[in-house]
Design an enzyme around this catalytic site. Structure first.
Site, PDB file in Angstrom:
ATOM      1  N   GLU A 173       0.822  -1.214   0.000  1.00  0.00           N
ATOM      2  CA  GLU A 173       0.000   0.000   0.000  1.00  0.00           C
ATOM      3  C   GLU A 173       0.847   1.250   0.000  1.00  0.00           C
ATOM      4  OE1 GLU A 173      -2.499  -1.640   3.238  1.00  0.00           O
ATOM      5  OE2 GLU A 173      -4.052  -0.495   2.214  1.00  0.00           O
ATOM      6  N   CYS A 222       3.692   8.363   0.932  1.00  0.00           N
ATOM      7  CA  CYS A 222       3.993   7.462   2.039  1.00  0.00           C
ATOM      8  C   CYS A 222       4.109   6.056   1.471  1.00  0.00           C
ATOM      9  CB  CYS A 222       2.865   7.564   3.068  1.00  0.00           C
ATOM     10  SG  CYS A 222       3.078   6.439   4.451  1.00  0.00           S
ATOM     11  N   CYS A 277       3.545  -6.537   8.509  1.00  0.00           N
ATOM     12  CA  CYS A 277       4.560  -6.060   9.467  1.00  0.00           C
ATOM     13  C   CYS A 277       4.718  -7.094  10.574  1.00  0.00           C
ATOM     14  CB  CYS A 277       4.125  -4.716  10.059  1.00  0.00           C
ATOM     15  SG  CYS A 277       5.379  -3.971  11.143  1.00  0.00           S
ATOM     16  N   CYS A 279       2.460  -3.774  17.294  1.00  0.00           N
ATOM     17  CA  CYS A 279       1.944  -2.587  17.971  1.00  0.00           C
ATOM     18  C   CYS A 279       0.423  -2.706  18.051  1.00  0.00           C
ATOM     19  CB  CYS A 279       2.357  -1.326  17.214  1.00  0.00           C
ATOM     20  SG  CYS A 279       4.147  -1.213  16.988  1.00  0.00           S
ATOM     21  N   CYS A 329      -2.018  -0.359  15.847  1.00  0.00           N
ATOM     22  CA  CYS A 329      -1.823  -0.264  14.395  1.00  0.00           C
ATOM     23  C   CYS A 329      -2.480  -1.439  13.687  1.00  0.00           C
ATOM     24  CB  CYS A 329      -0.325  -0.241  14.081  1.00  0.00           C
ATOM     25  SG  CYS A 329       0.003  -0.138  12.312  1.00  0.00           S
ATOM     26  N   ASN A 359      -5.742   7.164  14.663  1.00  0.00           N
ATOM     27  CA  ASN A 359      -6.712   6.915  13.604  1.00  0.00           C
ATOM     28  C   ASN A 359      -7.428   5.620  13.935  1.00  0.00           C
ATOM     29  OD1 ASN A 359      -5.961   9.166  11.881  1.00  0.00           O
ATOM     30  ND2 ASN A 359      -4.027   8.064  11.661  1.00  0.00           N
ATOM     31  N   CYS A 390      -2.189   7.023   9.023  1.00  0.00           N
ATOM     32  CA  CYS A 390      -1.197   6.247   9.781  1.00  0.00           C
ATOM     33  C   CYS A 390      -1.864   5.098  10.501  1.00  0.00           C
ATOM     34  CB  CYS A 390      -0.554   7.103  10.876  1.00  0.00           C
ATOM     35  SG  CYS A 390       0.458   8.412  10.290  1.00  0.00           S
TER      36      CYS A 390
HETATM   37  N1  SAH Z   1       7.172   0.656  11.692  1.00  0.00           N
HETATM   38  C1  SAH Z   1       7.551   2.022  11.523  1.00  0.00           C
HETATM   39  C2  SAH Z   1       6.910   2.622  10.309  1.00  0.00           C
HETATM   40  C3  SAH Z   1       5.406   2.755  10.375  1.00  0.00           C
HETATM   41  S1  SAH Z   1       5.137   4.411  10.704  1.00  0.00           S
HETATM   42  C4  SAH Z   1       7.278   2.796  12.792  1.00  0.00           C
HETATM   43  O1  SAH Z   1       6.667   2.225  13.698  1.00  0.00           O
HETATM   44  O2  SAH Z   1       7.712   3.920  12.935  1.00  0.00           O
HETATM   45  C5  SAH Z   1       3.624   4.505  11.258  1.00  0.00           C
HETATM   46  C6  SAH Z   1       3.463   5.679  12.201  1.00  0.00           C
HETATM   47  O3  SAH Z   1       2.091   5.755  12.439  1.00  0.00           O
HETATM   48  C7  SAH Z   1       4.140   5.428  13.536  1.00  0.00           C
HETATM   49  O4  SAH Z   1       4.646   6.626  14.058  1.00  0.00           O
HETATM   50  C8  SAH Z   1       3.008   4.924  14.396  1.00  0.00           C
HETATM   51  O5  SAH Z   1       3.191   5.240  15.752  1.00  0.00           O
HETATM   52  C9  SAH Z   1       1.832   5.631  13.811  1.00  0.00           C
HETATM   53  N2  SAH Z   1       0.577   4.880  13.939  1.00  0.00           N
HETATM   54  C10 SAH Z   1       0.411   3.558  13.880  1.00  0.00           C
HETATM   55  N3  SAH Z   1      -0.887   3.237  14.035  1.00  0.00           N
HETATM   56  C11 SAH Z   1      -1.540   4.405  14.169  1.00  0.00           C
HETATM   57  C12 SAH Z   1      -2.912   4.744  14.321  1.00  0.00           C
HETATM   58  N4  SAH Z   1      -3.865   3.808  14.346  1.00  0.00           N
HETATM   59  N5  SAH Z   1      -3.217   6.046  14.414  1.00  0.00           N
HETATM   60  C13 SAH Z   1      -2.265   6.998  14.337  1.00  0.00           C
HETATM   61  N6  SAH Z   1      -0.967   6.733  14.176  1.00  0.00           N
HETATM   62  C14 SAH Z   1      -0.616   5.453  14.105  1.00  0.00           C
END
Ligand code: SAH
Length: 363
Positions: free
Chosen positions: A93, A106, A113, A117, A120, A301, A344
């Site tokens: 994506e 992006c 992944c 987390c 996410c 989000n 994100c």
């Molecule tokens: N794995 C890497 C790259 C992904 S970046 C990392 O963790 O940095 C994705 C970004 O979006 C990260 O800063 C994460 O904290 C944020 N993120 C993940 N899920 C999210 C969500 N549901 N809402 C807002 N931000 C989120």
């Protein structure tokens, strides 16, 4: 399994080497590099400046594209999300985010992944596989062609963020190869200074990045001010806890050059990590490690399977106020493309038929 060489993942020098191996002169390599990376052509048929026999030869041994666009979603705010498939059928994506003075693309570094987390959506896919340098570069080619037409020069600058699906620092070599290919002035010409990569905290790679001269900007996803909470939200913290992570960040910060950006990302989860006390803990943590990087607060989000809600705007402002009162530069990021699952943490290969302006297009 496709054994042909993916030319999108070769640097100009490597492409010259490739054509020489099949008995062609070096200038053909430079010509093909420009066709793929500058004219953004994705099939040999379109490279009409190459002799027909060579094009046929290339088709047997190489490819100029391996990704196909399965669907494309258009947000009310102009953001576009592309759901692509690799040649072996894994989802990829990419999100195109138009802004007034620049566009941001992006990109994903992995399909799915491996990190877990809890906030996410991508985590729910697990790791499908890491992407090749060609698959990383091609995401940018596809997004630019879609936004402006094949090979058309973007009217604004293009920034890249490695914040799509995957953990870029668990696919470090491909990531760096891709950024080098994209920086070539005879190709896409998107220099490292326009690229930001985000990591959940793979400490050895943060240390390695610190030694690389032409590197992209770095962002670190924090999400919690204590190990206790971060262990839960981002299990990678059990491997590299905050002391170790912030120690590496401090060392990295000491290598920063003028104009280089270094940021922390902090996703705001209602009632979980957004209290006044946690803002103070976060500020103290960063100050204790003598870190000067700014903090980006990202409102969560939401997505159905995730057990969290975004912090209310007033809470985010309070949190920001506390950080700033302790000398930490803080910004609140505006979510983009939430309505099409492009924001994100929402990239989980959702194929959706609802949503404003949803627009499907076969590859
Ligand atoms: N794995 C890497 C790259 C992904 S970046 C990392 O963790 O940095 C994705 C970004 O979006 C990260 O800063 C994460 O904290 C944020 N993120 C993940 N899920 C999210 C969500 N549901 N809402 C807002 N931000 C989120």
């Amino acid at each position: 399994m496709d054994k042909r060489t993916d030319l999108v993942g070769l640097s100009q020098a490597e492409l010259v080497g490739f054509v020489q191996q099949i008995g062609e002169p070096a200038y053909r390599g430079r010509q093909i590099f420009a066709a793929v990376q500058h004219r953004r052509l994705r099939s040999f048929d379109e490279m009409s400046d190459l002799p027909k026999a060579l094009r046929e030869r290339l088709r047997e041994t190489a490819t100029a594209s391996t990704l196909t666009v399965e669907s494309r979603y258009l947000s009310a705010d102009g953001t576009r999300r592309f759901l692509m498939k690799t040649h072996d059928n894994f989802p990829v994506e990419t999100v195109f985010i138009p802004e007034e003075r620049r566009d941001t693309i992006c990109f994903s570094s992995q399909s799915g992944c491996p990190l877990q987390c809890t906030f996410c959506l991508t985590a729910q896919l697990g790791l499908l596989r890491s992407l090749t340098p060609g698959e990383i570069v091609e995401q940018i080619i596809i997004a630019l062609n879609d936004a402006y037409g094949v090979g058309e020069k973007p009217p604004r600058g293009t920034n890249l963020v490695g914040m799509g699906a995957g953990e870029p620092f668990l696919n470090f070599d491909s990531l760096l190869r891709a950024t080098r290919i994209m920086a070539d002035p005879q190709g896409l010409f998107i220099v490292p200074h326009r690229v930001t990569v985000s990591t959940a905290g793979v400490v050895p790679r943060i240390r390695e990045l610190a030694t690389i001269p032409d590197r992209p900007h770095l962002a670190i996803s924090l999400a919690a001010p204590t190990d206790e909470l971060r262990d839960v939200l981002m299990p990678i913290n059990k491997k590299w806890p905050l002391e170790e992570l912030l120690g590496a960040c401090r060392e990295f910060e000491q290598t920063l050059k003028a104009g280089e950006r270094f940021t922390f990302e902090y996703v705001m989860l209602d009632g979980i990590n957004d209290s006044d006390e946690q803002a103070r803990q976060l500020a103290n943590l960063l100050n204790r490690h003598d870190l000067h990087a700014k903090v980006n607060l990202i409102p969560h989000n939401p997505a159905d399977p995730l057990p969290y809600q975004p912090s209310p705007a007033t809470r985010v402002e309070m949190f920001k106020g506390i950080l700033e009162s302790k000398g930490i530069h803080t910004f609140v990021r505006k979510p983009r493309g939430r309505d099409i699952f492009a924001a994100c943490g929402q990239l989980a290969a959702v194929t959706q038929t609802v949503g404003l302006g949803a627009n499907s297009q076969g590859g």
